[in-house]
Scaffold this motif. Structure first.
Motif, PDB file in Angstrom:
ATOM      1  N   LEU A   1      25.706  47.094  48.573  1.00 12.20           N
ATOM      2  CA  LEU A   1      24.970  46.888  49.820  1.00 12.20           C
ATOM      3  C   LEU A   1      25.398  45.597  50.498  1.00 12.20           C
ATOM      4  CD1 LEU A   1      22.783  47.480  51.921  1.00 12.20           C
ATOM      5  CD2 LEU A   1      21.122  46.371  50.394  1.00 12.20           C
ATOM      6  N   PHE A   2      25.211  44.477  49.812  1.00 12.08           N
ATOM      7  CA  PHE A   2      25.375  43.187  50.467  1.00 12.08           C
ATOM      8  C   PHE A   2      26.835  42.826  50.744  1.00 12.08           C
ATOM      9  CE2 PHE A   2      21.235  42.777  48.280  1.00 12.08           C
ATOM     10  CZ  PHE A   2      20.451  42.558  49.406  1.00 12.08           C
ATOM     11  N   MET A   3      27.757  43.361  49.982  1.00 10.03           N
ATOM     12  CA  MET A   3      29.180  43.122  50.242  1.00 10.03           C
ATOM     13  C   MET A   3      29.820  44.289  50.986  1.00 10.03           C
ATOM     14  SD  MET A   3      30.098  40.072  49.299  1.00 10.03           S
ATOM     15  CE  MET A   3      28.538  39.632  50.097  1.00 10.03           C
TER      16      MET A   3
ATOM     17  N   GLY B   1      41.768  43.827  47.755  1.00 16.17           N
ATOM     18  CA  GLY B   1      40.897  42.659  47.619  1.00 16.17           C
ATOM     19  C   GLY B   1      40.508  42.092  48.968  1.00 16.17           C
ATOM     20  N   ILE B   2      39.308  41.494  49.024  1.00 14.26           N
ATOM     21  CA  ILE B   2      38.799  40.915  50.275  1.00 14.26           C
ATOM     22  C   ILE B   2      38.091  39.604  49.949  1.00 14.26           C
ATOM     23  CG2 ILE B   2      37.320  41.258  52.296  1.00 14.26           C
ATOM     24  CD1 ILE B   2      37.411  44.293  51.663  1.00 14.26           C
ATOM     25  N   ALA B   3      38.415  38.579  50.705  1.00  6.86           N
ATOM     26  CA  ALA B   3      37.664  37.317  50.675  1.00  6.86           C
ATOM     27  C   ALA B   3      36.940  37.206  52.013  1.00  6.86           C
ATOM     28  CB  ALA B   3      38.601  36.137  50.456  1.00  6.86           C
ATOM     29  N   PRO B   4      35.667  37.616  52.083  1.00  9.49           N
ATOM     30  CA  PRO B   4      34.943  37.665  53.369  1.00  9.49           C
ATOM     31  C   PRO B   4      34.363  36.297  53.735  1.00  9.49           C
ATOM     32  CG  PRO B   4      33.564  38.557  51.625  1.00  9.49           C
ATOM     33  CD  PRO B   4      34.856  38.139  50.973  1.00  9.49           C
ATOM     34  N   LEU B   5      35.174  35.474  54.350  1.00  7.47           N
ATOM     35  CA  LEU B   5      34.810  34.078  54.594  1.00  7.47           C
ATOM     36  C   LEU B   5      34.803  33.745  56.080  1.00  7.47           C
ATOM     37  CD1 LEU B   5      37.136  32.492  51.883  1.00  7.47           C
ATOM     38  CD2 LEU B   5      34.700  33.024  51.635  1.00  7.47           C
TER      39      LEU B   5
ATOM     40  N   GLN C   1      32.398  29.387  54.105  1.00  6.87           N
ATOM     41  CA  GLN C   1      31.265  30.078  53.497  1.00  6.87           C
ATOM     42  C   GLN C   1      31.545  31.570  53.460  1.00  6.87           C
ATOM     43  OE1 GLN C   1      27.194  29.057  54.001  1.00  6.87           O
ATOM     44  NE2 GLN C   1      27.606  27.332  55.372  1.00  6.87           N
ATOM     45  N   ILE C   2      30.828  32.265  52.579  1.00 12.28           N
ATOM     46  CA  ILE C   2      30.914  33.715  52.528  1.00 12.28           C
ATOM     47  C   ILE C   2      30.083  34.292  53.673  1.00 12.28           C
ATOM     48  CG2 ILE C   2      30.406  35.773  51.156  1.00 12.28           C
ATOM     49  CD1 ILE C   2      30.766  34.081  48.657  1.00 12.28           C
ATOM     50  N   ILE C   3      30.652  35.251  54.391  1.00 10.60           N
ATOM     51  CA  ILE C   3      29.919  35.910  55.464  1.00 10.60           C
ATOM     52  C   ILE C   3      28.629  36.496  54.901  1.00 10.60           C
ATOM     53  CG2 ILE C   3      29.988  37.789  57.155  1.00 10.60           C
ATOM     54  CD1 ILE C   3      33.059  37.501  57.122  1.00 10.60           C
ATOM     55  N   GLY C   4      27.544  36.289  55.625  1.00 14.02           N
ATOM     56  CA  GLY C   4      26.255  36.825  55.188  1.00 14.02           C
ATOM     57  C   GLY C   4      25.191  35.770  55.017  1.00 14.02           C
TER      58      GLY C   4
ATOM     59  N   GLY D   1      30.047  37.407  46.821  1.00 15.96           N
ATOM     60  CA  GLY D   1      31.249  37.150  46.048  1.00 15.96           C
ATOM     61  C   GLY D   1      32.466  37.782  46.686  1.00 15.96           C
ATOM     62  N   LEU D   2      33.612  37.567  46.061  1.00 15.85           N
ATOM     63  CA  LEU D   2      34.836  38.200  46.515  1.00 15.85           C
ATOM     64  C   LEU D   2      34.854  39.662  46.070  1.00 15.85           C
ATOM     65  CD1 LEU D   2      37.485  35.434  45.720  1.00 15.85           C
ATOM     66  CD2 LEU D   2      35.934  35.613  47.678  1.00 15.85           C
ATOM     67  N   ILE D   3      35.688  40.450  46.725  1.00 15.77           N
ATOM     68  CA  ILE D   3      35.795  41.879  46.439  1.00 15.77           C
ATOM     69  C   ILE D   3      37.218  42.156  45.975  1.00 15.77           C
ATOM     70  CG2 ILE D   3      35.611  44.205  47.416  1.00 15.77           C
ATOM     71  CD1 ILE D   3      33.863  42.900  49.660  1.00 15.77           C
TER      72      ILE D   3
END
Length: 376
Positions: free
Chosen positions: A32-34, A68-72, A89-92, A107-109
Motif C-alpha cells: 500500500l504505502f510504497m 528497483g526504485i528509490a522513491p526520494l 527524504q522518501i516520498i510520502g 523504504g526502497l523497493i
C-alpha cells in the motif's frame, strides 16, 4: 549481471504506474504505502506546495526491466546562521517540513531475488550526488541499518541519528475470529465484541460498506466526528484531495473498505480501511461519542471490521498501524504483532556530523530547543 540506475522526471513518474506496480509485486516492500497510487498521489498533492525537488531513481537489469526504485525527493533549507542543508527524504512524508498524511512501512523497493545488489547500485548512485542528510521516516530498524552500511561504504563516514521510534499493531487474521477473541483481555473483548449484544437488545445495528458514490459524504462525516472529539478535522483540504486521488487510482489487488456502523438507521461511526497485498490497513476512524456511555463505538466498529477480515480468505492481517488513542494505547490490547517504526537521519555532511556530535553532550531538553531553533 549489470544493474544500471537512472533518475526519473516528473513526467516519467506520472506515466510509470504499471512498471512500478510490477516491480513492487516482485519485492518485499509494502504493497500500500510504497505503491505507485499512494506515492504519486502524495507527490501530486504536496510537492509544489512544499517546494520539493523529485529525486526518483530506478534500477534496471540487463533486460531493461525495472527491478528497483528509490522513491526520494530533495529539499534545501537554511539554518538561521546561514548554513545550507540539502536533505533527501522518501516520498510520502515531509519530516520537519509540514504535516501531510502519514506514510508508514517506508523504504526502497527492489526485486527480492537480487535485493543486496540492487540496494547497493541505487545507494552508490545516490552517494555520487551532493546531499547532506538522508531522512528515513517510518522505516524498520533493519532498513535504517542496511542503508547506513551501504552508504557508508560508498560515501565515507555516515552518522545515524534516531529521531523518533513508534509502534504499530498487526493482527493475524488467518485463524478463527472466535479464537482471537479468546486471547483478548475481558475489558477489550467487552468493547470489541460483547457490547454488540447489549446494543442490539435496544437498537438496530448494521455494519455497512460505503459505495464509491458515498465517499464524499463518508469523509465529511469522518471530519465531523473528529472536530467534535479532537477539535480539528482528521483530514484537511489537501489530505481529502490526496485520498480522493488515491481511491481513484487503486491498482488491481487493492480496494477501499470504507464502512459505516449504523444504529437505528443513523451513521454513528465510520472506519476508513484499504486492502492491499493480503493486508487490510486501518487508516482512520471517527465516531459519535455520546451515543451510549456503556458503548465504545470506535472499538465496536473495529470489531466488525476485524471479523470481516477473518472471514476474507484473501486477507492475512488487519493492520492497526501506528498511533495511540485519545486516552490509552488501546492497540496494544488487541493481541497482535508489534511493528517498530523508526525515523532517523543518515548524516554525511562533516559540519552537521560535528554539530550533532557536540549536541550529545547537552541535556535532551536543550537539544530539542536547539533543533527547533536551527531547523535541525
Amino acid at each position: 549481471m549489470a544493474i544500471t540506475v537512472q533518475r526519473f522526471s516528473e513526467v516519467q513518474f506520472r506515466a510509470m504506474g504499471d512498471a512500478w506496480q510490477a516491480c513492487l509485486a516482485e519485492s518485499d516492500a509494502n504493497r500500500l504505502f510504497m505503491s505507485w497510487p499512494w506515492l504519486y498521489s502524495w507527490w501530486e498533492t504536496w510537492s509544489q506546495i512544499l517546494g520539493l525537488d523529485l529525486y526518483l531513481l530506478g534500477a534496471f537489469d540487463e533486460r531493461n526491466i525495472l527491478v528497483g526504485i528509490a522513491p526520494l525527493y530533495r529539499r534545501r533549507s537554511y539554518m538561521p546562521v546561514g548554513l545550507r542543508i540539502d536533505r533527501l527524504q522518501i516520498i510520502g512524508n515531509a519530516w520537519r517540513v509540514s504535516p501531510t498524511v502519514r506514510t508508514e512501512y517506508c523504504g526502497l523497493i527492489f526485486h527480492r531475488d537480487r535485493a543486496d545488489d540492487i540496494r547497493r547500485a541505487l545507494l552508490q548512485h545516490l552517494a555520487q550526488s551532493g546531499w547532506d542528510e538522508l531522512v528515513l521516516c517510518d522505516v524498520s530498524p533493519e532498513e535504517v541499518e542496511a542503508n547506513r552500511r551501504v552508504i557508508g561504504d560508498a560515501a565515507g563516514p555516515v552518522t545515524c541519528i534516531r529521531r523518533v521510534t513508534d509502534e504499530g499493531v498487526s493482527i493475524d487474521t488467518t485463524g478463527v475470529f472466535g479464537d482471537w477473541l479468546k486471547t483478548l483481555g475481558k475489558h477489550t473483548r467487552l468493547k470489541v465484541f460483547n457490547r454488540r449484544q447489549y446494543l442490539s437488545g435496544k437498537s438496530d445495528i448494521q455494519f455497512v460498506e460505503a459505495k464509491t458514490s458515498d465517499f464524499g459524504r463518508f469523509f465529511d462525516l469522518l471530519n465531523h466526528f473528529h472536530v467534535y472529539r479532537w477539535g480539528k478535522p482528521a483530514f484537511d483540504r489537501e489530505a481529502v484531495l490526496f485520498h480522493n486521488r488515491l481511491l481513484r487510482r487503486l491498482s488491481p489487488g487493492m480496494r477501499a473498505a470504507c464502512t459505516f456502523l449504523m444504529v437505528d438507521g443513523r451513521e454513528v461511526s465510520v472506519l476508513y480501511d484499504i486492502f492491499a497485498g493480503g493486508v487490510r490497513y486501518n487508516l482512520q476512524s471517527g465516531f459519535q461519542e455520546d451515543l451510549d456511555p456503556k458503548v465504545s463505538l470506535g472499538r465496536l466498529h473495529l470489531g466488525f471490521a476485524i471479523e470481516q477480515a477473518f472471514l476474507d480468505e484473501t486477507c492475512a492481517h488487519y493492520d492497526l498501524l501506528a498511533g495511540r488513542g485519545k486516552h490509552s494505547d488501546y492497540k496494544r490490547h488487541f493481541a497482535g504483532r508489534i511493528n517498530e517504526f523508526v525515523t532517523a537521519e543518515l548524516v554525511r555532511s562533516p559540519h552537521l556530523r560535528l554539530l550533532y556530535r557536540e549536541q550529545e553532550r547537552l541535556p535532551a531538553g536543550w537539544r530539542r530547543t536547539i533543533n527547533r531553533a536551527f531547523r535541525l
